[in-house]
Design a protein around this motif. Structure first.
Motif, PDB file in Angstrom:
ATOM      1  N   LEU A 157       0.824  -1.208   0.000  1.00 47.35           N
ATOM      2  CA  LEU A 157       0.000   0.000   0.000  1.00 47.35           C
ATOM      3  C   LEU A 157       0.857   1.258   0.000  1.00 47.35           C
ATOM      4  O   LEU A 157       0.525   2.250  -0.662  1.00 47.35           O
ATOM      5  N   ARG A 158       1.947   1.218   0.736  1.00 45.21           N
ATOM      6  CA  ARG A 158       2.835   2.393   0.731  1.00 45.21           C
ATOM      7  C   ARG A 158       3.468   2.595  -0.646  1.00 45.21           C
ATOM      8  O   ARG A 158       3.673   3.731  -1.081  1.00 45.21           O
ATOM      9  N   ALA A 159       3.762   1.499  -1.331  1.00 45.01           N
ATOM     10  CA  ALA A 159       4.298   1.623  -2.681  1.00 45.01           C
ATOM     11  C   ALA A 159       3.264   2.213  -3.635  1.00 45.01           C
ATOM     12  O   ALA A 159       3.608   2.923  -4.585  1.00 45.01           O
ATOM     13  N   LEU A 160       1.983   1.917  -3.375  1.00 47.40           N
ATOM     14  CA  LEU A 160       0.913   2.443  -4.207  1.00 47.40           C
ATOM     15  C   LEU A 160       0.543   3.876  -3.848  1.00 47.40           C
ATOM     16  O   LEU A 160      -0.188   4.528  -4.592  1.00 47.40           O
ATOM     17  N   ALA A 161       1.017   4.358  -2.712  1.00 49.77           N
ATOM     18  CA  ALA A 161       0.534   5.624  -2.175  1.00 49.77           C
ATOM     19  C   ALA A 161       0.767   6.802  -3.120  1.00 49.77           C
ATOM     20  O   ALA A 161       0.006   7.766  -3.111  1.00 49.77           O
ATOM     21  N   GLY A 162       1.762   6.723  -3.964  1.00 54.46           N
ATOM     22  CA  GLY A 162       1.998   7.837  -4.875  1.00 54.46           C
ATOM     23  C   GLY A 162       1.368   7.663  -6.229  1.00 54.46           C
ATOM     24  O   GLY A 162       1.589   8.466  -7.124  1.00 54.46           O
ATOM     25  N   VAL A 163       0.544   6.610  -6.399  1.00 52.21           N
ATOM     26  CA  VAL A 163      -0.036   6.308  -7.709  1.00 52.21           C
ATOM     27  C   VAL A 163      -1.480   6.766  -7.736  1.00 52.21           C
ATOM     28  O   VAL A 163      -2.308   6.233  -6.999  1.00 52.21           O
TER      29      VAL A 163
ATOM     30  N   PHE B 167      -5.267   7.743   0.702  1.00 51.42           N
ATOM     31  CA  PHE B 167      -6.041   6.668   1.319  1.00 51.42           C
ATOM     32  C   PHE B 167      -5.225   5.388   1.420  1.00 51.42           C
ATOM     33  O   PHE B 167      -5.342   4.636   2.384  1.00 51.42           O
ATOM     34  N   ALA B 168      -4.389   5.123   0.422  1.00 52.03           N
ATOM     35  CA  ALA B 168      -3.519   3.948   0.504  1.00 52.03           C
ATOM     36  C   ALA B 168      -2.552   4.086   1.672  1.00 52.03           C
ATOM     37  O   ALA B 168      -2.312   3.123   2.427  1.00 52.03           O
ATOM     38  N   ALA B 169      -1.979   5.275   1.852  1.00 50.04           N
ATOM     39  CA  ALA B 169      -1.060   5.498   2.972  1.00 50.04           C
ATOM     40  C   ALA B 169      -1.795   5.382   4.301  1.00 50.04           C
ATOM     41  O   ALA B 169      -1.271   4.820   5.272  1.00 50.04           O
TER      42      ALA B 169
ATOM     43  N   GLY C 298     -10.547  -3.538   2.809  1.00 52.02           N
ATOM     44  CA  GLY C 298     -11.411  -3.295   1.662  1.00 52.02           C
ATOM     45  C   GLY C 298     -10.777  -2.366   0.659  1.00 52.02           C
ATOM     46  O   GLY C 298     -10.860  -2.577  -0.564  1.00 52.02           O
ATOM     47  N   LEU C 299     -10.126  -1.313   1.134  1.00 54.11           N
ATOM     48  CA  LEU C 299      -9.460  -0.392   0.220  1.00 54.11           C
ATOM     49  C   LEU C 299      -8.319  -1.096  -0.516  1.00 54.11           C
ATOM     50  O   LEU C 299      -8.126  -0.913  -1.712  1.00 54.11           O
ATOM     51  N   ALA C 300      -7.576  -1.914   0.206  1.00 49.34           N
ATOM     52  CA  ALA C 300      -6.475  -2.642  -0.425  1.00 49.34           C
ATOM     53  C   ALA C 300      -6.983  -3.544  -1.549  1.00 49.34           C
ATOM     54  O   ALA C 300      -6.359  -3.649  -2.616  1.00 49.34           O
ATOM     55  N   LEU C 301      -8.115  -4.185  -1.327  1.00 50.03           N
ATOM     56  CA  LEU C 301      -8.670  -5.050  -2.365  1.00 50.03           C
ATOM     57  C   LEU C 301      -9.160  -4.238  -3.558  1.00 50.03           C
ATOM     58  O   LEU C 301      -8.997  -4.654  -4.712  1.00 50.03           O
ATOM     59  N   ARG C 302      -9.749  -3.074  -3.295  1.00 49.27           N
ATOM     60  CA  ARG C 302     -10.217  -2.244  -4.405  1.00 49.27           C
ATOM     61  C   ARG C 302      -9.056  -1.722  -5.250  1.00 49.27           C
ATOM     62  O   ARG C 302      -9.243  -1.373  -6.417  1.00 49.27           O
ATOM     63  N   LEU C 303      -7.875  -1.664  -4.663  1.00 55.47           N
ATOM     64  CA  LEU C 303      -6.701  -1.204  -5.393  1.00 55.47           C
ATOM     65  C   LEU C 303      -5.944  -2.349  -6.069  1.00 55.47           C
ATOM     66  O   LEU C 303      -4.795  -2.189  -6.462  1.00 55.47           O
TER      67      LEU C 303
ATOM     68  N   SER D  72     -10.797   4.952  12.110  1.00 55.00           N
ATOM     69  CA  SER D  72     -10.685   4.844  10.656  1.00 55.00           C
ATOM     70  C   SER D  72     -10.053   6.081  10.031  1.00 55.00           C
ATOM     71  O   SER D  72      -9.952   6.169   8.807  1.00 55.00           O
ATOM     72  N   ALA D  73      -9.657   7.033  10.867  1.00 57.76           N
ATOM     73  CA  ALA D  73      -9.019   8.267  10.374  1.00 57.76           C
ATOM     74  C   ALA D  73      -7.522   8.225  10.661  1.00 57.76           C
ATOM     75  O   ALA D  73      -7.084   7.640  11.654  1.00 57.76           O
ATOM     76  N   GLN D  74      -6.759   8.876   9.793  1.00 57.35           N
ATOM     77  CA  GLN D  74      -5.308   8.853   9.901  1.00 57.35           C
ATOM     78  C   GLN D  74      -4.744  10.167   9.377  1.00 57.35           C
ATOM     79  O   GLN D  74      -5.256  10.740   8.412  1.00 57.35           O
ATOM     80  N   ILE D  75      -3.699  10.657  10.022  1.00 56.46           N
ATOM     81  CA  ILE D  75      -2.990  11.830   9.527  1.00 56.46           C
ATOM     82  C   ILE D  75      -1.923  11.357   8.536  1.00 56.46           C
ATOM     83  O   ILE D  75      -1.109  10.483   8.854  1.00 56.46           O
ATOM     84  N   VAL D  76      -1.945  11.937   7.335  1.00 57.79           N
ATOM     85  CA  VAL D  76      -1.026  11.520   6.274  1.00 57.79           C
ATOM     86  C   VAL D  76      -0.293  12.749   5.743  1.00 57.79           C
ATOM     87  O   VAL D  76      -0.924  13.721   5.307  1.00 57.79           O
ATOM     88  N   ALA D  77       1.033  12.708   5.778  1.00 56.77           N
ATOM     89  CA  ALA D  77       1.852  13.757   5.170  1.00 56.77           C
ATOM     90  C   ALA D  77       2.181  13.344   3.744  1.00 56.77           C
ATOM     91  O   ALA D  77       2.711  12.256   3.513  1.00 56.77           O
ATOM     92  N   ASP D  78       1.842  14.197   2.790  1.00 56.37           N
ATOM     93  CA  ASP D  78       2.050  13.891   1.375  1.00 56.37           C
ATOM     94  C   ASP D  78       2.988  14.927   0.780  1.00 56.37           C
ATOM     95  O   ASP D  78       2.648  16.107   0.680  1.00 56.37           O
TER      96      ASP D  78
END
Length: 484
Positions: A41-47, A67-69, A89-94, A410-416
């Motif tokens: 998922l982290r590898a997908l985070a920038g896609v 969302f992946a991150a 569920g998100l991982a499967l949708r990706l 289900s919430a997360q802080i993500v630095a992009d």
């Protein structure tokens, strides 16, 4: 018997209870573990992906990397709660397969329907997402005869792929789908030579998802005689009223499917019959979680989601709302509601599971789907709807972070460092439950991150007015439940 293979996709929060001495090759668990690996998922985070919705169906589009991150971080917590199910569920949708679209509790074909064996065969020929699982099955079973458990239609593409890879002559297809569609499966060219067996083993909730690790039977239809195990289940309203009190007393969590609820003495099931749920609810042990899945668009029930029903199911007392879905009449069921007529069956649907039942003048299916989508979008930010039709959904409510401020797990802080679709770097509050993300003002990053992490008094440095505004914003965004 030889090895029992469980193909994807089925409920990952359950496991089969195979006969003694029978090795189980659980390809469903293998696939879910592989696709929900935080490193993937982290590898997908920038896609970037394709779309981003409210209602919990997030992470596939603009800002999908956020969302992946977020899902990766949630999975790394190692907590077995609804947040984890949403991350899975998100991982499967990706998964990104050209032929099949996965979710935590379903599979759809990119073209056609699983009600058509021809469509399933065409999708199987194009799908690649199951390739590692097929290799696992080949390595684990050698050349021995195997049973492939086919309990539901979403397992069809993987089951077809297994038959092709293992060889039809060594495969026995078993399970509930075989019991109901065995004759049609016997005519499918891709399954020629396969043995068909209606037997299906019982399922139990995996210990990590069961409160206290209790051994719980999973039931999504009543059985006769009723099992003597402790159990959790997802049943139609009319099925619940037929259960004996001693069986209900052993229930640890119950989800009821209904097409209309005006009160607990007037609940309408999928086949149009209205029943009184009060005796069944009274037979449950005190504190047993109960929720209602509301099915929208049944003949005579209207094509919208009545506000009064939502108020009843999202109030502070009584059963909760598990979710919404469009009405579909089971093929073998008998209708007991107002006069309705079935539409002509589709001749291509040799594996049909539903009857298109309409009450004149009929409601366009798109309107019903729109009502469901709109209802989910309105509810997702404020109601803890189930992540999917899963055994663990009823057993695992959200667990707070310990902050006293109700941070949504289900919430997360993500630095992009790039920002959604390249629109500039930033730090975002991302919520897998509501399917929304919003950018934090740079001055709020540290205090809100501290709030999410459970630090004591993280907002103490803000003036009273500013603190109130921040809390109100977080509550409205759905990442914070309540206030200090």
């Amino acid at each position: 018997m030889g090895p029992l293979i469980v193909p994807p996709l089925t409920d990952v929060t359950t496991e089969v209870d195979a006969p003694p001495g029978t090795p189980v090759v659980d390809l469903n668990e293998h696939l879910v573990t592989r696709l929900s690996d935080p490193a993937r998922l982290r590898a997908l985070a920038g896609v970037p992906g394709g779309r981003e919705n409210g209602g919990g169906d997030a992470g596939e589009g603009a800002g999908g990397g956020l969302f992946a991150a977020a899902a990766a971080a949630i999975l790394e917590r190692g907590v077995f709660d609804r947040a984890r199910l949403r991350a899975i569920g998100l991982a499967l949708r990706l998964a990104g397969d050209p032929a099949v679209h996965l979710s935590v509790d379903d599979l759809e074909l990119a073209e056609g329907s699983t009600q058509s064996s021809r469509d399933v065969a065409a999708a199987t020929a194009r799908a690649t997402v199951f390739d590692p699982e097929i290799e696992t099955a080949l390595a684990a079973t050698g050349g021995s005869p195997v049973h492939v458990l086919l309990d539901a239609d979403q397992q069809l593409p993987a089951a077809f792929a297994l038959v092709a890879a293992l060889g039809a002559r060594r495969v026995t297809l078993c399970g509930r789908f075989v019991a109901t569609h065995g004759r049609a499966l016997g005519r499918v060219p891709e399954l020629a030579g396969v043995t068909l067996d209606p037997w299906s083993p019982p399922r139990f909730v995996r210990p990590e998802w069961a409160p206290g690790g209790e051994r719980l039977r999973w039931l999504d239809r009543p059985e006769s005689p009723f099992p003597e195990d402790a159990w959790t289940g997802w049943l139609d309203a009319t099925e619940v009223t037929g259960l004996p009190p001693d069986a209900l007393a052993r229930c640890r969590a119950l989800t009821v499917t209904a097409t209309a609820v005006s009160s607990w003495e007037a609940v309408t099931g999928m086949c149009g019959a209205t029943v009184d749920l009060r005796p069944a609810l009274a037979a449950l042990a005190p504190g047993t979680p109960v929720a209602v899945e509301l099915v929208v668009g049944a003949p005579g029930a209207g094509d919208d989601v009545p506000d009064a029903t939502l108020d009843l199911l999202t109030g502070d007392t009584g059963p909760a709302l598990a979710g919404l879905r469009p009405f579909r009449m089971p093929r073998d069921a008998r209708w007991h509601g107002p006069p309705a007529r079935p539409a002509p069956p589709d001749p291509a649907h040799d594996l049909a599971r539903w009857v298109d039942l309409r009450c004149p003048p009929g409601t366009p299916p798109e309107r019903i789907r729109a009502a469901v989508t709109g209802g989910l979008a309105r509810l997702a930010g404020r109601v803890d709807l189930y992540p999917g039709r899963l055994a663990a959904s009823a057993l695992t409510g959200e667990r707070g972070s310990g902050t006293g401020l109700g941070w949504d797990p289900s919430a997360q802080i993500v630095a992009d460092p790039v920002g959604p679709d390249g629109h500039g770097p930033g730090t975002f509050a991302v919520n897998l439950r509501s399917g929304r993300a919003f950018r934090l003002h740079p001055r709020l990053v540290a205090p809100v991150t501290g709030l999410a992490a459970g630090e004591p008094a993280p907002l103490a440095g803000l003036a009273d007015g500013a603190r109130a505004r921040v809390l109100d914003t977080l509550v409205r965004a759905g990442v914070l439940r309540g206030s200090s």
